[in-house]
Write a protein that holds these residues in place. Structure first.
Motif, PDB file in Angstrom:
ATOM      1  N   GLU A  57     -11.860   9.372 -10.567  1.00 57.13           N
ATOM      2  CA  GLU A  57     -11.564   8.387  -9.533  1.00 57.13           C
ATOM      3  C   GLU A  57     -10.166   8.596  -8.982  1.00 57.13           C
ATOM      4  N   VAL A  58      -9.934   7.985  -7.823  1.00 60.76           N
ATOM      5  CA  VAL A  58      -8.628   7.972  -7.182  1.00 60.76           C
ATOM      6  C   VAL A  58      -8.178   6.521  -7.142  1.00 60.76           C
ATOM      7  N   VAL A  59      -6.975   6.268  -7.658  1.00 66.29           N
ATOM      8  CA  VAL A  59      -6.422   4.914  -7.723  1.00 66.29           C
ATOM      9  C   VAL A  59      -5.356   4.797  -6.641  1.00 66.29           C
ATOM     10  N   VAL A  60      -5.557   3.870  -5.706  1.00 70.00           N
ATOM     11  CA  VAL A  60      -4.634   3.668  -4.591  1.00 70.00           C
ATOM     12  C   VAL A  60      -3.902   2.350  -4.799  1.00 70.00           C
ATOM     13  N   GLY A  61      -2.571   2.395  -4.700  1.00 65.86           N
ATOM     14  CA  GLY A  61      -1.765   1.188  -4.858  1.00 65.86           C
ATOM     15  C   GLY A  61      -1.870   0.296  -3.637  1.00 65.86           C
ATOM     16  N   LEU A  62      -2.161  -0.983  -3.856  1.00 66.48           N
ATOM     17  CA  LEU A  62      -2.269  -1.967  -2.778  1.00 66.48           C
ATOM     18  C   LEU A  62      -1.003  -2.808  -2.745  1.00 66.48           C
ATOM     19  N   PRO A  63      -0.207  -2.669  -1.663  1.00 64.27           N
ATOM     20  CA  PRO A  63       1.053  -3.427  -1.596  1.00 64.27           C
ATOM     21  C   PRO A  63       0.812  -4.894  -1.248  1.00 64.27           C
ATOM     22  N   ARG A  64       1.177  -5.744  -2.156  1.00 69.24           N
ATOM     23  CA  ARG A  64       1.087  -7.188  -1.927  1.00 69.24           C
ATOM     24  C   ARG A  64       2.487  -7.767  -2.025  1.00 69.24           C
ATOM     25  N   SER A  65       2.657  -8.932  -1.435  1.00 66.95           N
ATOM     26  CA  SER A  65       3.939  -9.629  -1.579  1.00 66.95           C
ATOM     27  C   SER A  65       4.020 -10.198  -2.992  1.00 66.95           C
ATOM     28  N   LEU A  66       5.191 -10.664  -3.363  1.00 62.39           N
ATOM     29  CA  LEU A  66       5.343 -11.230  -4.704  1.00 62.39           C
ATOM     30  C   LEU A  66       4.419 -12.422  -4.924  1.00 62.39           C
ATOM     31  N   SER A  67       4.073 -13.130  -3.844  1.00 61.08           N
ATOM     32  CA  SER A  67       3.167 -14.279  -3.963  1.00 61.08           C
ATOM     33  C   SER A  67       1.706 -13.837  -4.087  1.00 61.08           C
ATOM     34  N   GLY A  68       1.442 -12.536  -3.875  1.00 65.56           N
ATOM     35  CA  GLY A  68       0.086 -12.016  -3.966  1.00 65.56           C
ATOM     36  C   GLY A  68      -0.611 -11.887  -2.630  1.00 65.56           C
ATOM     37  N   ARG A  69       0.040 -12.322  -1.566  1.00 60.64           N
ATOM     38  CA  ARG A  69      -0.555 -12.223  -0.230  1.00 60.64           C
ATOM     39  C   ARG A  69      -0.554 -10.777   0.253  1.00 60.64           C
ATOM     40  N   GLU A  70      -1.482 -10.504   1.165  1.00 65.46           N
ATOM     41  CA  GLU A  70      -1.573  -9.178   1.770  1.00 65.46           C
ATOM     42  C   GLU A  70      -1.113  -9.244   3.218  1.00 65.46           C
ATOM     43  N   GLY A  71      -0.212  -8.334   3.575  1.00 62.70           N
ATOM     44  CA  GLY A  71       0.308  -8.271   4.934  1.00 62.70           C
ATOM     45  C   GLY A  71      -0.164  -7.024   5.653  1.00 62.70           C
ATOM     46  N   PRO A  72       0.562  -6.621   6.698  1.00 61.86           N
ATOM     47  CA  PRO A  72       0.182  -5.435   7.482  1.00 61.86           C
ATOM     48  C   PRO A  72       0.135  -4.146   6.655  1.00 61.86           C
ATOM     49  N   ALA A  73       1.049  -3.975   5.712  1.00 62.16           N
ATOM     50  CA  ALA A  73       1.037  -2.757   4.890  1.00 62.16           C
ATOM     51  C   ALA A  73      -0.226  -2.709   4.031  1.00 62.16           C
ATOM     52  N   ALA A  74      -0.662  -3.846   3.518  1.00 59.44           N
ATOM     53  CA  ALA A  74      -1.888  -3.888   2.715  1.00 59.44           C
ATOM     54  C   ALA A  74      -3.101  -3.577   3.590  1.00 59.44           C
ATOM     55  N   ALA A  75      -3.100  -4.072   4.824  1.00 52.46           N
ATOM     56  CA  ALA A  75      -4.214  -3.783   5.735  1.00 52.46           C
ATOM     57  C   ALA A  75      -4.283  -2.283   6.021  1.00 52.46           C
ATOM     58  N   ARG A  76      -3.123  -1.641   6.251  1.00 50.82           N
ATOM     59  CA  ARG A  76      -3.100  -0.190   6.477  1.00 50.82           C
ATOM     60  C   ARG A  76      -3.605   0.547   5.234  1.00 50.82           C
ATOM     61  N   THR A  77      -3.185   0.079   4.066  1.00 54.62           N
ATOM     62  CA  THR A  77      -3.611   0.733   2.823  1.00 54.62           C
ATOM     63  C   THR A  77      -5.102   0.562   2.604  1.00 54.62           C
ATOM     64  N   ARG A  78      -5.638  -0.620   2.889  1.00 61.23           N
ATOM     65  CA  ARG A  78      -7.082  -0.831   2.753  1.00 61.23           C
ATOM     66  C   ARG A  78      -7.860   0.111   3.674  1.00 61.23           C
ATOM     67  N   ALA A  79      -7.384   0.265   4.919  1.00 61.07           N
ATOM     68  CA  ALA A  79      -8.045   1.176   5.860  1.00 61.07           C
ATOM     69  C   ALA A  79      -7.954   2.614   5.353  1.00 61.07           C
TER      70      ALA A  79
END
Length: 154
Positions: A57-79
């Motif tokens: 498998e390939v493990v990709v890091g998902l950037p979240r804020s300290l509160s756990g929310r996902e912002g634009p960087a997380a959306a780019r990473t998900r894509a």
């Protein structure tokens, strides 16, 4: 703990860090830094690394804020992870929380005496090592694969 190599990926706007581990999933080590501005070329290089390392498998890091929310960087990473999963199928792609991985990698590199300027390309590899090692440790302690598996959309 499942047996098999894994690749860890830290997705950035300019660079993508890649790490790998041994077949027993004990220790993550740096592999390389892939230029990230040309995404088709980056995906091709990741496919080459998958062919070379043959990970389960390939493990990709998902950037979240300290509160756990996902912002634009997380959306780019998900894509990025979705496209990676599509290109690498049947190799699984998993998203795992990567909060503070780059901070931890930078701290470790400073402690090792690597300057920020010289370590810029290596920091991405080091962050990928942190992401992959955390995923390995999580699986070892929980007995379950970490994070969420990306489903390939056809």
């Amino acid at each position: 703990m499942r047996r098999g190599r894994r690749l860890g990926v830290d997705v950035g706007e300019a660079r993508i860090g890649v790490a790998g581990c041994d077949p027993d999933g004990l220790l993550a080590t740096p592999v390389e830094t892939v230029p990230g501005r040309d995404l088709p070329a980056a995906h091709r290089r990741l496919a080459e690394l998958v062919a070379e390392y043959q990970p389960i498998e390939v493990v990709v890091g998902l950037p979240r804020s300290l509160s756990g929310r996902e912002g634009p960087a997380a959306a780019r990473t998900r894509a990025f992870a979705q496209e990676t999963a599509r290109r690498l199928a049947p190799v699984a792609v998993r998203l795992v929380d990567e909060r503070l991985s780059t901070v931890a990698a930078a701290r470790d590199m400073r402690a090792a005496g690597v300057s920020a300027r010289k370590g810029r390309s290596r920091i991405d590899q080091a962050a990928a090592v942190v992401i992959l090692q955390n995923a390995l440790d999580t699986e070892r302690s929980s007995g379950r694969p970490p994070g969420e598996c990306i489903q390939v959309v056809v």
